[in-house]
Write an enzyme that holds these catalytic residues in place. Structure first.
Site, short mmCIF file in Angstrom:
data_model
loop_
_atom_site.label_atom_id
_atom_site.label_comp_id
_atom_site.label_asym_id
_atom_site.label_seq_id
_atom_site.Cartn_x
_atom_site.Cartn_y
_atom_site.Cartn_z
N SER A 231 0.83 -1.34 0.16
CA SER A 231 0.17 -0.10 -0.08
C SER A 231 0.97 1.22 0.09
O SER A 231 0.76 2.19 1.01
CB SER A 231 -1.04 0.00 1.18
OG SER A 231 -1.69 -1.17 1.16
N ASP A 232 1.80 1.58 -0.89
CA ASP A 232 2.56 2.49 -1.11
C ASP A 232 3.52 2.86 -0.03
O ASP A 232 4.01 4.01 0.17
CB ASP A 232 1.53 3.82 -1.37
CG ASP A 232 1.47 3.96 -2.84
OD1 ASP A 232 2.14 3.42 -3.65
OD2 ASP A 232 0.23 4.66 -3.19
N ALA A 233 3.76 1.87 0.82
CA ALA A 233 4.76 2.12 1.65
C ALA A 233 6.17 1.71 0.93
O ALA A 233 6.12 1.18 -0.08
CB ALA A 233 4.57 1.21 2.83
N GLY A 383 5.28 8.02 -1.39
CA GLY A 383 4.98 6.80 -0.50
C GLY A 383 5.79 7.16 0.97
O GLY A 383 6.77 7.76 0.86
N ARG A 415 -1.59 2.57 -12.38
CA ARG A 415 -1.47 4.05 -12.19
C ARG A 415 -0.80 4.31 -13.65
O ARG A 415 -0.74 5.65 -14.00
CB ARG A 415 -0.47 4.40 -11.01
CG ARG A 415 -1.22 4.43 -9.64
CD ARG A 415 -0.20 4.43 -8.62
NE ARG A 415 -1.02 4.16 -7.36
CZ ARG A 415 -0.50 3.75 -6.26
NH1 ARG A 415 0.90 4.08 -6.11
NH2 ARG A 415 -1.24 3.40 -5.41
#
Lengths: 615, 335
Positions: A231-233, A383, A415
């Site tokens: 999740s975009d970490a 992120g 994206r």
């Protein structure tokens, strides 16, 4: 107009002419008028701020000279030939000619949106020009704004991501000013070792952005890592951070001045003496100099006094027989706010506009990347750090290259930021060749060329490499896409946002906890959260959140008439101010309810509380 | 009680209302964001959130009323019979059948009957004249020439316009409010039924050949009026369920049933909101906390209302434990 006068076939179209939206007149030959106006403007006979638009359907010509229209320069094309020639360019290069000269000569023409959309026909490239074209785009790149033009390969990204990338670029940390040492910005970030990007664009260098960069080139692998980058970490290499990757410093300035008050009184900058009203703990004043101002290079914790100040009392008290005593003055020092750890960087003593003594103190704190700090590439891929992995645990290539940052592969497909991928390839090529790669929109180095060059350096041309797990030492089953890409550190740093509260200040009116970090506030337990607790049937928990942890008060209620009672200090007992009864009960209610009762009373309604034992 | 039934029944003190509200409210917020629209096709019946709001607000008249009319058992597979009944119930006025042209100079109305359409409805020019006469009373003079009806009037322009409007609205055939009747074949049972726009149960009672027990309308108020509150409640459940399922947001039917029950609990269909459920709460504090605070407080003071603090909201306001969930149980000392 006469009734019979019908338009002949082939006759020129007529048009109503408006100037800046106001009716001007009527013209028999619209096309001719438009043509002549444009020619006269380009020749300089009409003002260059004039733009024309012609709507054939409505038969209207609009002439605009007003301000506020956005206009853009184009090269004028006449008879299928652009007016800008090699000689012009040569002269420009030598400095014998300027942009304004080109405009004056009618080589460059400014169009507004209306003219661009109605009468002008603009060629994107020189090869596209036909007889009908009136203008030529200076460069296809100019369809974007300044910021997007500095991004590499934006023509390979989806437009929302470019919008996001543009927004994030403004938040990136870098060398914001070269005289930062002499400045006292109220908040400022400064990055250690900012680098010019390996993949840049023509306009990036033209803007001299590479002289004051805001970011660093990271070795990035597109690889999931034990769920720490979901999740975009992102996962960052701890050892790379220890080598000062992504490091920055944060400056925060406090200031105060010795104000003068009506009545000849004045603030005084000094270390307050213990007999002053509102004196803090002695500990907090320990680093103040004789003049009451903090010493440079002193370590600061929250609540430490930076500038000691004593002010005259807020309200004039009755003048004592011996005049106003020093003791009545109150403490008004400037202290470091909650969460402000750091070192005093510099102290400035000067004079304000009003001629008062003005002191500014600049605090400096080192911001080493930590879990929760935000990073972003120039493709709208942002992120926060999820984990700082020790280098020995990270995967490595056969050459011993360990990535600085791991992004999750899921961040890419939905994206559609292909530019991100291409920049990674370009960065890899740049590293191997020792040059920078040009990623300008439409005209940059092509992906195929980058792939071919990678192949020449002995890499897989798709940018993937075999990685070895740092923990087990075994080959990873899949080949991993790895490359070098420019990442920006954004100014959303956890250490500046982190906030906790167990006990703390409450509001004066409602007796409920304050809101917001600056006021050391609590987090709101709102209506929907309340609904959830009801849904769970967690009765005691609702009471704890909404009463116990908030605005619990003990109300004195008259058992006789049901109004709220008071404590009579003279008689040392609780009484009812309404019925003078003395049979009082103590009830636990929220202060907000007491306020509600007060408001109801202000409506002229008497709410009675009937008290009794709990059934 | 059988064990399975006992296990399935909800625990005492469970906050069913809040859970039902959340279970319907959460997909409701989803719906605002992605109500299914078919591009280019005008929506026949409001779907998604607009329809849900309509149901929950218990509107007297839905934006697009629809009725499904089934035939008596013996004709149920008879398409011709269905066609006949459909043409019988479809509302037709003189204005639909004829073109009415006013001539103010000659003070006459020229009414041309569309014979093709009229005959398909089984209406003759003479019928039109007869109905006109009934509507006009003694006013005017009527002359007929084939399908052309001339009405001589001896009045001014304004009155003439009024008369012409009156004539246009005269009912020739069918039931008021019912339009666009279409015959639909139920693929499962093979029977025919009539789908008609508009809702008018009371008039349909008089029509022969209709299975009145199976008649259905999406106008909840109409159902309530003719079949009673229980039927209205069932219709509410069916309609809400349909809306949610159509959006691909399935909600457990028990939540919907609870909401429908709550709306019908007082014997009439009441909206959820200040004129219905919330506004009908017993507690002053709970009503005041929702909407129109001052109105409720003032009225309560005039009547001298007392709040026994039995509900959820009231107890949260004054800071007591709520009589729900873990707050439901109470300990008592053994005497």
């Amino acid at each position: 107009m006469a009734k019979k006068e019908k338009k002949e076939k082939g006759a020129p179209a007529r048009a109503v002419v408006y100037l800046n939206g106001m009716y001007l007149g009527f013209h028999e030959n619209a096309a001719q008028l438009v043509r002549e106006i444009v020619e006269k403007r380009q020749a300089g006979e009409l003002t260059r701020t004039l733009n024309v638009s012609y709507n054939e359907k409505t038969g209207e010509i609009h002439l605009n000279t007003s301000g506020g229209r956005i206009r853009r320069p184009y090269i004028v094309v006449r008879n299928g030939k652009p007016l800008l020639t090699k000689e012009h360019i040569e002269k420009l290069r030598k400095g014998e000619m300027s942009w304004d000269d080109l405009v004056a000569q009618g080589v460059i023409d400014y169009l507004d949106a209306e003219e661009e959309g109605s009468i002008a026909l603009i060629a994107m490239n020189e090869e596209d020009i036909t007889e009908e074209h009136t203008h030529l785009e200076i460069d296809p790149l100019s369809i974007t704004g300044v910021i997007v033009s500095t991004f590499p390969y934006p023509d390979h990204n989806s437009s929302p991501r470019l919008t996001m990338a543009s927004a994030m670029m403004k938040q990136s940390l870098g060398l914001y000013s070269v005289n930062f040492n002499h400045r006292l910005d109220s908040r400022a970030h400064l990055m250690f070792y900012p680098q010019a990007p390996l993949v840049n664009t023509t306009s990036y260098t033209a803007l001299n952005y590479d002289k004051r960069p805001a970011g660093q080139n990271f070795v990035v692998a597109v690889l999931s890592y034990y769920g720490y980058n979901m999740s975009d970490a992102v996962v960052l290499n701890k050892n790379a951070i220890d080598r000062a990757l992504g490091r920055s410093v944060f400056f925060k300035s406090y200031e105060t001045e010795e104000r003068r008050y009506p009545g000849g009184q004045k603030d005084k900058l000094m270390t307050p003496s213990p007999n002053i009203v509102g004196y803090r703990e002695e500990e907090l004043y320990r680093n103040l100099d004789e003049d009451g101002i903090i010493l440079p290079e002193v370590e600061i914790k929250p609540r430490d006094v930076l500038i000691g100040k004593v002010s005259p009392p807020r309200f004039m008290e009755e003048v004592a027989t011996f005049g106003i005593t020093e003791e009545k003055r109150r403490e008004n020092s400037i202290t470091a706010k909650g969460g402000d750890y750091g070192i005093v960087d510099s102290v400035m003593v000067t004079e304000s506009l009003a001629g008062n003594k003005l002191v500014k103190v600049k605090l400096r704190s080192l911001k080493i990347p930590e879990v929760g700090d935000k990073f972003a590439s120039r493709h709208g891929q942002k992120g926060v750090i999820g984990y700082l992995a020790p280098q020995e645990d990270l995967p490595f290539t056969k050459d011993g290259i360990v990535p600085d940052l791991l992004i999750n592969p899921h961040a890419i497909p939905s994206r559609m930021t292909a530019g991100h991928i291409i920049e990674m390839l370009g960065g890899k090529v740049a590293c191997m060749s020792g040059r920078t790669v040009n990623g300008t929109m439409f005209s940059g180095e092509k992906e195929q060329d980058l792939r071919a060059e990678l192949k020449r350096y002995g890499f897989q041309e798709n940018g993937e490499e075999i990685l070895y797990d740092g923990i087990t030492g075994q080959k990873l089953k899949a080949t991993i896409f790895i490359g070098v890409i420019y990442y920006q550190k954004l100014h959303h740093l956890v250490s500046n946002k982190m906030h906790v509260r167990s006990r703390g200040p409450v509001q004066l009116l409602t007796h409920q906890p304050t809101e917001g970090k600056a006021r050391e506030g609590g987090l709101r337990f709102g209506e929907m959260e309340r609904d959830c607790l009801i849904g769970y049937g967690a009765t005691q928990l609702i009471k704890e959140r909404l009463l116990e942890e908030s605005d619990k008060t003990i109300a004195i209620v008259c058992a006789n008439c049901g109004s709220l009672g008071v404590y009579d200090f003279a008689k040392r007992r609780e009484t009812c101010p309404v019925c003078k009864g003395t049979r009082m009960e103590r009830v636990e209610i929220s202060y907000a309810f007491k306020l509600l009762l007060d408001e109801i009373k202000s409506l002229g309604i008497f709410p009675r509380l009937k008290v009794g034992d709990k059934k | 009680m059988p064990k399975i039934k006992q296990d399935s029944s909800i625990d005492a003190g469970e906050a069913v209302g809040i859970i039902a509200a959340q279970s319907l409210g959460e997909p409701g917020t989803q719906m605002t964001m992605r109500t299914f629209h078919y591009a280019g096709v005008a929506e026949q019946v409001p779907l998604g959130l607009p329809r849900l709001i309509e149901l929950v607000d218990a509107r007297r008249e839905p934006a697009k009323a629809l009725m499904d009319i089934y035939l008596e058992h013996e004709h149920r597979k008879d398409a011709k019979m269905a066609q006949k009944i459909a043409s019988e119930i479809e509302y037709v006025t003189i204005g639909d059948l004829c073109s009415v042209v006013e001539n103010f100079q000659k003070k006459e109305l020229r009414i041309t009957v569309d014979t093709e359409y009229a005959s398909s409805k089984g209406i003759k020019t003479a019928d039109v004249v007869k109905k006109m006469r009934e509507a006009l009373g003694k006013e005017g003079k009527i002359m007929t020439k084939k399908n052309l009806i001339m009405l001589r009037l001896n009045s001014n322009c304004q009155k003439m316009r009024k008369t012409s409007m009156k004539i246009r609205a005269v009912q020739m055939k069918g039931i008021r409010g019912l339009a666009r009747a279409t015959i639909i074949k139920d693929e499962k049972t093979g029977e025919y039924f009539i789908r008609v726009g508009g809702s008018n149960i009371s008039e349909l009672k008089k029509v022969d050949g209709i299975d009145f027990s199976r008649i259905y309308t999406n106008n909840i108020r109409d159902i309530e009026k003719h079949f009673g509150i229980e039927a209205a409640r069932n219709a509410l459940v069916k309609e809400i369920k349909q809306v949610m399922d159509l959006q691909g947001l399935p909600v457990d039917i028990r939540h919907i049933m609870l909401i429908a029950d709550a709306m019908c609990a007082r014997g009439t269909v009441e909206p959820v909101g200040r004129h219905g459920l919330s506004g009908g709460k017993f507690s002053v504090l709970a009503r005041a906390a929702f909407e129109e605070t001052i109105k409720h407080l003032v009225n309560a003071s005039i009547r001298g209302e007392e709040d026994p603090l039995n509900g959820v909201t009231e107890n949260i306001i004054i800071g007591q434990t709520v009589k729900l969930g873990t707050g439901k149980v109470r300990l008592a000392m053994k005497e």
